[in-house]
Write a protein that holds these residues in place. Structure first.
Motif, PDB file in Angstrom:
ATOM      1  N   ARG A 233      -5.109   0.560  -6.564  1.00  0.00           N
ATOM      2  CA  ARG A 233      -5.326  -0.738  -5.936  1.00  0.00           C
ATOM      3  C   ARG A 233      -5.231  -1.858  -6.966  1.00  0.00           C
ATOM      4  NH1 ARG A 233      -9.517   0.012  -0.918  1.00  0.00           N
ATOM      5  NH2 ARG A 233      -8.949   2.173  -0.412  1.00  0.00           N
ATOM      6  N   ASN A 234      -4.918  -3.056  -6.477  1.00  0.00           N
ATOM      7  CA  ASN A 234      -4.815  -4.222  -7.348  1.00  0.00           C
ATOM      8  C   ASN A 234      -6.121  -5.010  -7.284  1.00  0.00           C
ATOM      9  OD1 ASN A 234      -4.051  -7.275  -7.804  1.00  0.00           O
ATOM     10  ND2 ASN A 234      -2.401  -6.083  -8.728  1.00  0.00           N
ATOM     11  N   ALA A 235      -6.596  -5.456  -8.455  1.00  0.00           N
ATOM     12  CA  ALA A 235      -7.894  -6.140  -8.531  1.00  0.00           C
ATOM     13  C   ALA A 235      -7.936  -7.426  -7.710  1.00  0.00           C
ATOM     14  CB  ALA A 235      -8.226  -6.446  -9.989  1.00  0.00           C
ATOM     15  N   ALA A 236      -6.771  -8.060  -7.495  1.00  0.00           N
ATOM     16  CA  ALA A 236      -6.747  -9.314  -6.725  1.00  0.00           C
ATOM     17  C   ALA A 236      -6.979  -9.069  -5.234  1.00  0.00           C
ATOM     18  CB  ALA A 236      -5.423 -10.045  -6.929  1.00  0.00           C
ATOM     19  N   VAL A 237      -6.641  -7.861  -4.770  1.00  0.00           N
ATOM     20  CA  VAL A 237      -6.826  -7.508  -3.350  1.00  0.00           C
ATOM     21  C   VAL A 237      -7.390  -6.082  -3.273  1.00  0.00           C
ATOM     22  CG1 VAL A 237      -5.142  -9.065  -2.284  1.00  0.00           C
ATOM     23  CG2 VAL A 237      -4.349  -6.934  -3.322  1.00  0.00           C
ATOM     24  N   PRO A 238      -8.615  -5.892  -3.762  1.00  0.00           N
ATOM     25  CA  PRO A 238      -9.169  -4.534  -3.887  1.00  0.00           C
ATOM     26  C   PRO A 238      -9.370  -3.796  -2.566  1.00  0.00           C
ATOM     27  CG  PRO A 238     -10.876  -6.196  -4.232  1.00  0.00           C
ATOM     28  CD  PRO A 238      -9.564  -6.920  -4.208  1.00  0.00           C
ATOM     29  N   ASP A 239      -9.381  -4.512  -1.453  1.00  0.00           N
ATOM     30  CA  ASP A 239      -9.593  -3.856  -0.162  1.00  0.00           C
ATOM     31  C   ASP A 239      -8.313  -3.234   0.405  1.00  0.00           C
ATOM     32  OD1 ASP A 239     -12.246  -4.581  -0.208  1.00  0.00           O
ATOM     33  OD2 ASP A 239     -11.931  -6.449   0.920  1.00  0.00           O
ATOM     34  N   ILE A 240      -7.163  -3.545  -0.199  1.00  0.00           N
ATOM     35  CA  ILE A 240      -5.898  -2.997   0.303  1.00  0.00           C
ATOM     36  C   ILE A 240      -5.609  -1.678  -0.399  1.00  0.00           C
ATOM     37  CG2 ILE A 240      -3.428  -3.373   0.578  1.00  0.00           C
ATOM     38  CD1 ILE A 240      -3.953  -6.365   0.536  1.00  0.00           C
ATOM     39  N   PRO A 241      -5.511  -0.582   0.345  1.00  0.00           N
ATOM     40  CA  PRO A 241      -5.239   0.717  -0.289  1.00  0.00           C
ATOM     41  C   PRO A 241      -3.803   0.791  -0.797  1.00  0.00           C
ATOM     42  CG  PRO A 241      -5.148   0.939   2.084  1.00  0.00           C
ATOM     43  CD  PRO A 241      -5.616  -0.473   1.810  1.00  0.00           C
ATOM     44  N   SER A 242      -3.602   1.640  -1.782  1.00  0.00           N
ATOM     45  CA  SER A 242      -2.230   1.868  -2.236  1.00  0.00           C
ATOM     46  C   SER A 242      -1.545   2.802  -1.239  1.00  0.00           C
ATOM     47  CB  SER A 242      -2.219   2.498  -3.628  1.00  0.00           C
ATOM     48  OG  SER A 242      -2.743   3.816  -3.578  1.00  0.00           O
ATOM     49  N   ILE A 243      -0.220   2.745  -1.211  1.00  0.00           N
ATOM     50  CA  ILE A 243       0.524   3.668  -0.354  1.00  0.00           C
ATOM     51  C   ILE A 243       0.309   5.090  -0.865  1.00  0.00           C
ATOM     52  CG2 ILE A 243       2.856   4.360   0.365  1.00  0.00           C
ATOM     53  CD1 ILE A 243       3.617   1.385   0.326  1.00  0.00           C
ATOM     54  N   ALA A 244       0.210   5.236  -2.192  1.00  0.00           N
ATOM     55  CA  ALA A 244       0.023   6.553  -2.800  1.00  0.00           C
ATOM     56  C   ALA A 244      -1.236   7.241  -2.298  1.00  0.00           C
ATOM     57  CB  ALA A 244      -0.020   6.415  -4.324  1.00  0.00           C
ATOM     58  N   GLU A 245      -2.309   6.487  -2.144  1.00  0.00           N
ATOM     59  CA  GLU A 245      -3.571   7.103  -1.747  1.00  0.00           C
ATOM     60  C   GLU A 245      -3.638   7.419  -0.252  1.00  0.00           C
ATOM     61  OE1 GLU A 245      -7.159   4.157  -1.154  1.00  0.00           O
ATOM     62  OE2 GLU A 245      -5.924   3.364  -2.787  1.00  0.00           O
ATOM     63  N   GLN A 246      -2.605   7.004   0.485  1.00  0.00           N
ATOM     64  CA  GLN A 246      -2.584   7.259   1.926  1.00  0.00           C
ATOM     65  C   GLN A 246      -1.806   8.522   2.282  1.00  0.00           C
ATOM     66  OE1 GLN A 246      -2.029   3.639   4.483  1.00  0.00           O
ATOM     67  NE2 GLN A 246      -1.874   2.573   2.518  1.00  0.00           N
ATOM     68  N   GLY A 247      -1.691   9.421   1.318  1.00  0.00           N
ATOM     69  CA  GLY A 247      -1.015  10.685   1.585  1.00  0.00           C
ATOM     70  C   GLY A 247       0.386  10.769   1.007  1.00  0.00           C
TER      71      GLY A 247
END
Length: 328
Positions: A233-247
């Motif tokens: 995740r990026n610190a500027a938008v920590p609530d947005i998950p990465s695509i990588a962590e979504q499977g």
């Protein structure tokens, strides 16, 4: 006078000549800049390169005590503005500020009006940022999984936006399509602002938006974020998950911005621009501006940046080939 003496005298004269040339170049570099420096951005106002360029231009204006101005010359996937720099005097007073599209264009265009390996000098990287896959806030896709399922059920029907044919946002989306095994229809726009607007309205299913260009709409709830393209995740938008962590653990692609000078620009001037821009990354104002937009400073020497650019060119060549994109 014998031949040996003549030859010796010639070497002395040549040595003195080259010494004078070196001293003159060094003096020019030490006096650089002594007038306005123009940074050509071959993209629209509000694009990622434009945002990063303006932040750095402001800092350099204070450092150099000379005006550093941004001039937008969009069109033809960045080729128009790039051509302006290629054909300018190689004196350090006209520079190119471009995104990763600089490395993507050779994979898209059969014949460029310049040689990306010879017509310009790689000066310095300005920073890196992830893309954010965005969709309409009230659209049907709540997650990456929703989009992939829909695309697989309707191959060749769902559209995606880009900031133009051959842009890095185009190839980043093509990379996503390849990784997910889906086929979508490409809809190119003039730049990020237009692509974001039509994605917000639901005219396209998604846009791989540079984080720094879409962060305002994200925080305002005008678009829905499906994921960031960095591994984490990026610190500027920590609530947005990465695509990588979504499977999709192997998914990662990013955007970057850099500075180029016309071929023939003295090495001492290139070195000075590189050093001063790297130093500007330590400026608290630059740091704060970058942090607020999700841009990460990653200082490199000209040699390191040159290798980075060539590696990126190879990466985009592969993406374009795997996507069966026929060079224009």
């Amino acid at each position: 006078m014998n031949q040996t003496l003549k030859t010796g005298k010639c070497f002395v004269i040549l040595g003195a000549f080259f010494s004078l040339c070196f001293l003159a170049t060094l003096a020019n570099a030490q006096n650089y800049p002594n007038r306005t420096v123009k940074m050509i951005v071959p993209l629209t106002t509000g694009s990622g390169a434009d945002i990063a360029g303006r932040v750095v231009a402001k800092s350099l204006t204070e450092t150099w005590k000379q005006s550093v101005i941004i001039e937008n010359r969009p069109g033809a996937g960045g080729l128009i503005g790039t051509g302006v720099v290629v054909n300018s005097e190689p004196d350090g007073y006209t520079l190119l500020v471009q995104s990763a599209s600089y490395a993507a264009n050779p994979a898209i265009y059969k014949k460029l009006p310049y040689d990306p390996l010879k017509s310009l000098i790689d000066v310095v990287i300005l920073g890196q940022t992830p893309y954010v896959m965005v969709t309409a806030a009230d659209g049907p896709y709540q997650s990456i999984r929703d989009l992939v399922i829909a695309a697989k059920s309707k191959p060749g029907e769902i559209t995606f936006a880009s900031a133009g044919v051959g842009s890095s946002t185009h190839l980043a989306a093509e990379y996503f399509n390849q990784m997910m095994g889906i086929k979508l229809v490409h809809v190119p726009y003039k730049g990020s602002p237009e692509a974001i607007q039509d994605t917000m309205s639901g005219r396209t299913a998604f846009y791989m938006a540079p984080l720094d260009t879409v962060i305002g709409q994200l925080k305002g709830g005008k678009v829905r974020a499906l994921g960031v393209t960095s591994k984490t995740r990026n610190a500027a938008v920590p609530d947005i998950p990465s695509i990588a962590e979504q499977g999709y653990p192997n998914f990662e692609i990013g955007l970057w911005f850099g500075v180029w000078a016309p071929a023939g620009t003295p090495a001492a001037i290139v070195k000075k621009i590189n050093a001063d821009i790297n130093q500007s990354m330590q400026d608290p104002e630059v740091k704060n501006a970058y942090d607020s937009k999700g841009i990460k400073a990653t200082p490199m020497s000209p040699t390191e940046f040159s290798k980075f650019v060539r590696d990126e060119m190879s990466k985009y060549q592969k993406i374009a080939k795997d996507a069966n994109i026929e060079p224009q």
